[in-house]
Design a protein around this motif. Sequence first.
Motif, PDB file in Angstrom:
ATOM      1  N   GLY A  31       0.813  -1.208   0.000  1.00 43.17           N
ATOM      2  CA  GLY A  31       0.000   0.000   0.000  1.00 43.17           C
ATOM      3  C   GLY A  31       0.846   1.257   0.000  1.00 43.17           C
ATOM      4  O   GLY A  31       1.949   1.302  -0.530  1.00 43.17           O
ATOM      5  N   ARG A 334     -11.460   6.245  12.813  1.00 43.33           N
ATOM      6  CA  ARG A 334     -10.691   7.196  12.026  1.00 43.33           C
ATOM      7  C   ARG A 334     -10.903   8.633  12.470  1.00 43.33           C
ATOM      8  O   ARG A 334     -10.047   9.498  12.250  1.00 43.33           O
ATOM      9  CB  ARG A 334     -11.038   7.022  10.548  1.00 43.33           C
ATOM     10  CG  ARG A 334     -10.530   5.696   9.965  1.00 43.33           C
ATOM     11  CD  ARG A 334     -11.376   5.236   8.798  1.00 43.33           C
ATOM     12  NE  ARG A 334     -10.862   4.031   8.174  1.00 43.33           N
ATOM     13  CZ  ARG A 334     -11.121   2.792   8.604  1.00 43.33           C
ATOM     14  NH1 ARG A 334     -11.890   2.589   9.676  1.00 43.33           N
ATOM     15  NH2 ARG A 334     -10.621   1.739   7.967  1.00 43.33           N
ATOM     16  N   GLU A 378      -7.156  -8.135   7.661  1.00 45.57           N
ATOM     17  CA  GLU A 378      -7.851  -7.337   6.651  1.00 45.57           C
ATOM     18  C   GLU A 378      -8.395  -6.026   7.203  1.00 45.57           C
ATOM     19  O   GLU A 378      -8.170  -4.948   6.647  1.00 45.57           O
ATOM     20  CB  GLU A 378      -8.990  -8.157   6.036  1.00 45.57           C
ATOM     21  CG  GLU A 378      -9.711  -7.425   4.916  1.00 45.57           C
ATOM     22  CD  GLU A 378     -10.788  -8.278   4.254  1.00 45.57           C
ATOM     23  OE1 GLU A 378     -11.512  -7.742   3.390  1.00 45.57           O
ATOM     24  OE2 GLU A 378     -10.912  -9.464   4.607  1.00 45.57           O
ATOM     25  N   GLU A 379      -9.108  -6.102   8.329  1.00 46.84           N
ATOM     26  CA  GLU A 379      -9.713  -4.898   8.888  1.00 46.84           C
ATOM     27  C   GLU A 379      -8.651  -3.939   9.403  1.00 46.84           C
ATOM     28  O   GLU A 379      -8.729  -2.729   9.198  1.00 46.84           O
ATOM     29  CB  GLU A 379     -10.684  -5.280  10.012  1.00 46.84           C
ATOM     30  CG  GLU A 379     -11.475  -4.109  10.547  1.00 46.84           C
ATOM     31  CD  GLU A 379     -12.521  -4.525  11.578  1.00 46.84           C
ATOM     32  OE1 GLU A 379     -12.911  -3.682  12.399  1.00 46.84           O
ATOM     33  OE2 GLU A 379     -12.945  -5.700  11.552  1.00 46.84           O
ATOM     34  N   SER A 382      -6.844  -2.239   6.501  1.00 45.20           N
ATOM     35  CA  SER A 382      -7.658  -1.178   5.907  1.00 45.20           C
ATOM     36  C   SER A 382      -7.561   0.098   6.733  1.00 45.20           C
ATOM     37  O   SER A 382      -7.430   1.198   6.189  1.00 45.20           O
ATOM     38  CB  SER A 382      -9.117  -1.638   5.801  1.00 45.20           C
ATOM     39  OG  SER A 382      -9.939  -0.596   5.346  1.00 45.20           O
ATOM     40  N   PHE A 383      -7.626  -0.063   8.054  1.00 38.54           N
ATOM     41  CA  PHE A 383      -7.500   1.099   8.935  1.00 38.54           C
ATOM     42  C   PHE A 383      -6.122   1.723   8.788  1.00 38.54           C
ATOM     43  O   PHE A 383      -5.982   2.954   8.682  1.00 38.54           O
ATOM     44  CB  PHE A 383      -7.753   0.681  10.382  1.00 38.54           C
ATOM     45  CG  PHE A 383      -7.645   1.807  11.373  1.00 38.54           C
ATOM     46  CD1 PHE A 383      -8.564   2.843  11.377  1.00 38.54           C
ATOM     47  CD2 PHE A 383      -6.612   1.835  12.304  1.00 38.54           C
ATOM     48  CE1 PHE A 383      -8.457   3.891  12.281  1.00 38.54           C
ATOM     49  CE2 PHE A 383      -6.505   2.876  13.219  1.00 38.54           C
ATOM     50  CZ  PHE A 383      -7.424   3.901  13.205  1.00 38.54           C
ATOM     51  N   GLU A 385      -4.114   1.662   6.245  1.00 38.05           N
ATOM     52  CA  GLU A 385      -4.011   2.356   4.965  1.00 38.05           C
ATOM     53  C   GLU A 385      -4.692   3.720   5.015  1.00 38.05           C
ATOM     54  O   GLU A 385      -4.203   4.693   4.431  1.00 38.05           O
ATOM     55  CB  GLU A 385      -4.604   1.510   3.840  1.00 38.05           C
ATOM     56  CG  GLU A 385      -3.700   0.413   3.353  1.00 38.05           C
ATOM     57  CD  GLU A 385      -2.329   0.924   2.908  1.00 38.05           C
ATOM     58  OE1 GLU A 385      -2.282   1.759   1.971  1.00 38.05           O
ATOM     59  OE2 GLU A 385      -1.323   0.525   3.501  1.00 38.05           O
ATOM     60  N   ASP A 386      -5.813   3.804   5.709  1.00 39.39           N
ATOM     61  CA  ASP A 386      -6.491   5.094   5.822  1.00 39.39           C
ATOM     62  C   ASP A 386      -5.670   6.078   6.665  1.00 39.39           C
ATOM     63  O   ASP A 386      -5.633   7.279   6.372  1.00 39.39           O
ATOM     64  CB  ASP A 386      -7.890   4.922   6.399  1.00 39.39           C
ATOM     65  CG  ASP A 386      -8.897   4.469   5.350  1.00 39.39           C
ATOM     66  OD1 ASP A 386      -8.537   4.436   4.162  1.00 39.39           O
ATOM     67  OD2 ASP A 386     -10.037   4.134   5.713  1.00 39.39           O
ATOM     68  N   LYS A 389      -3.022   7.284   4.472  1.00 39.93           N
ATOM     69  CA  LYS A 389      -3.572   8.244   3.515  1.00 39.93           C
ATOM     70  C   LYS A 389      -3.741   9.612   4.155  1.00 39.93           C
ATOM     71  O   LYS A 389      -3.400  10.646   3.555  1.00 39.93           O
ATOM     72  CB  LYS A 389      -4.916   7.738   2.981  1.00 39.93           C
ATOM     73  CG  LYS A 389      -5.528   8.631   1.902  1.00 39.93           C
ATOM     74  CD  LYS A 389      -4.641   8.672   0.665  1.00 39.93           C
ATOM     75  CE  LYS A 389      -5.249   9.512  -0.437  1.00 39.93           C
ATOM     76  NZ  LYS A 389      -4.361   9.610  -1.611  1.00 39.93           N
ATOM     77  N   THR A 473      -9.984   9.576  -1.981  1.00 40.67           N
ATOM     78  CA  THR A 473     -10.122   8.695  -3.148  1.00 40.67           C
ATOM     79  C   THR A 473      -9.381   9.216  -4.373  1.00 40.67           C
ATOM     80  O   THR A 473      -9.132   8.463  -5.314  1.00 40.67           O
ATOM     81  CB  THR A 473     -11.609   8.537  -3.529  1.00 40.67           C
ATOM     82  OG1 THR A 473     -12.120   9.797  -3.990  1.00 40.67           O
ATOM     83  CG2 THR A 473     -12.425   8.047  -2.351  1.00 40.67           C
ATOM     84  N   HIS A 496     -15.709   7.442   9.774  1.00 45.20           N
ATOM     85  CA  HIS A 496     -14.651   7.822   8.844  1.00 45.20           C
ATOM     86  C   HIS A 496     -14.562   9.347   8.747  1.00 45.20           C
ATOM     87  O   HIS A 496     -15.425  10.072   9.226  1.00 45.20           O
ATOM     88  CB  HIS A 496     -14.908   7.235   7.460  1.00 45.20           C
ATOM     89  CG  HIS A 496     -14.610   5.774   7.369  1.00 45.20           C
ATOM     90  ND1 HIS A 496     -13.776   5.233   6.417  1.00 45.20           N
ATOM     91  CD2 HIS A 496     -15.036   4.721   8.116  1.00 45.20           C
ATOM     92  CE1 HIS A 496     -13.700   3.927   6.565  1.00 45.20           C
ATOM     93  NE2 HIS A 496     -14.468   3.592   7.588  1.00 45.20           N
TER      94      HIS A 496
END
Length: 540
Positions: A31, A334, A378-379, A382-383, A385-386, A389, A473, A496
């Motif tokens: 990522g 988040r 997975e969960e 995802s967190f 990666e956010d 970001k 995004t 989020h």
Amino acid sequence: MYRLKQIISLLLISCLLFALSANVFATEQSGIDNSGLLKYEADSAELKLDYADGLIGTPEWVDSLIIVEVRPDTASIGGTLPECYDLIDFYASLGVNGIWLSPIYDRGGIGNGYSNCGPHTLEPAITGTDNYEEGWQIVKEFIDYAHSKGIYVFLDVITWGVVKTAPLLNEHPEWFNGEAWGNIAFDWSNTELQNWFTETLVNNILVTGADGYRCDCEPIYAGYEPFRIIREKLAEEDRNIILISEDTSSRSSVFDFEQDGVFDYSVTDRGGLYQNPINFYTDGYLNIVDSVKSGDGIGHYARAGERLKQGTARYYTHCITNHDYQRRYVKGDRIKIGYSAIFAPFIPVWYMGDEFNATNPSGVLYDLPVDFSEAQNEENASFLEDVKKMINIRRTYSEIFEYFPENHRRSNICEVEATGFGTLQNYARFMDNKAVLIVANNNPDSSSGEINIPFRACNLNYYKTYTVTDLMTGEVIKEGTAEEIGTFAAEIEYSHVGAFLIEGNEVTNQTALEISVFFNNFVETLSEKFLDFINLFEKL
């Protein structure tokens, strides 16, 4: 020949396995990679003024800080410092450029780091050697590696005393008097102790290249003067460090900022916060824009109830977790890490593991292991990666998010009106022809709503057209005049944070824009001069 082929095959297989094992951690870290956005600049740093406290020599690289508290021996990709290089790589990839390194001093067999044998010692379980001289070189090598990745390192120093097994007690009994935290307290009235302590801390910085200290329990025990001397002696050696006090402080040209810069004492005290963690902005105790503009709940003077002075220094942290917390609090939300810290006009601080939603344990976080392999779930991934970001956005638009005016109340923040996303006070951060709107959705019943652009408050009302981009995004949502895009629809999942870039294209009235900027600066300067007058009046 057959035997030779066997040997070559085994060698090739061994090399392949070594290469694979050496890159397991790197392979797992997929990522976003923010490490390229980090740069270590301590040697070339200019110094900044602090509006509330005059010249304190804060290096300008502080503007870029995002700090994570790390304890090497409870991190699963840690242990001894030579085993922690992957940990540095992990945080560099995240985009974190400040490591608050938990105490590395000899624990004397009974301490936990925050109780130890003194700042001249080192814990063998952390350095891998019981030879202190060798150990300090290992610390230096670790810090050198962090610097090569663009990360600043702050040592954690203990000033209340030492554990009962510390040799220092027998060597200098005159340096001690009474009890502290169940152990033996330093006697800070002893001049010889003060001289030894300051020389030791200066030497530790010069030997290791560390970038400053987080000062446990200060300014309660040693007070300001020893750290003033440390700062001055290091400045003479062209080493401009930062000093972080744990408790609130008047700073007094010594401390750059405190550990808990945002803290509403009308809600709870620090002990209560650690027992039952809350976030003053996300849990409804303070509105973030109102708090920044008024200083409510920000800094030492907020605790003292001095409304005219609170929140008027340059730098404040927002520490959302640390080692004293009795349980995890971010827990994959988040809003708590992004809206209230990463995007907000503070230096973000949190305890290792919160960036990937580490398991929520019971007990003091400091005592418990952190399993970084959970970041691959997975969960959790995802967190993570956010979070990456959000940090990427903060660093990409550094002119907006790393702006710290002399008076924090002048931060580039204003309110954003939005419908459908819950109860929190949303905000914009802005500079020149750009603004980033930060919208938090704490409404479990909706993932869509409308957002109004505050053109005038962001000094964006003098452009011909605008572009709206969803930074989470990368999608361009809308383009057009102010009338055409003034309100736009957006999708934000529950818990989020949305980040929307508003960019003005082609100035329609340059003179009007310059007048608006001048007037805003004039009003803010007038406000500061009034505060200067009040401060001088109080000294009469």
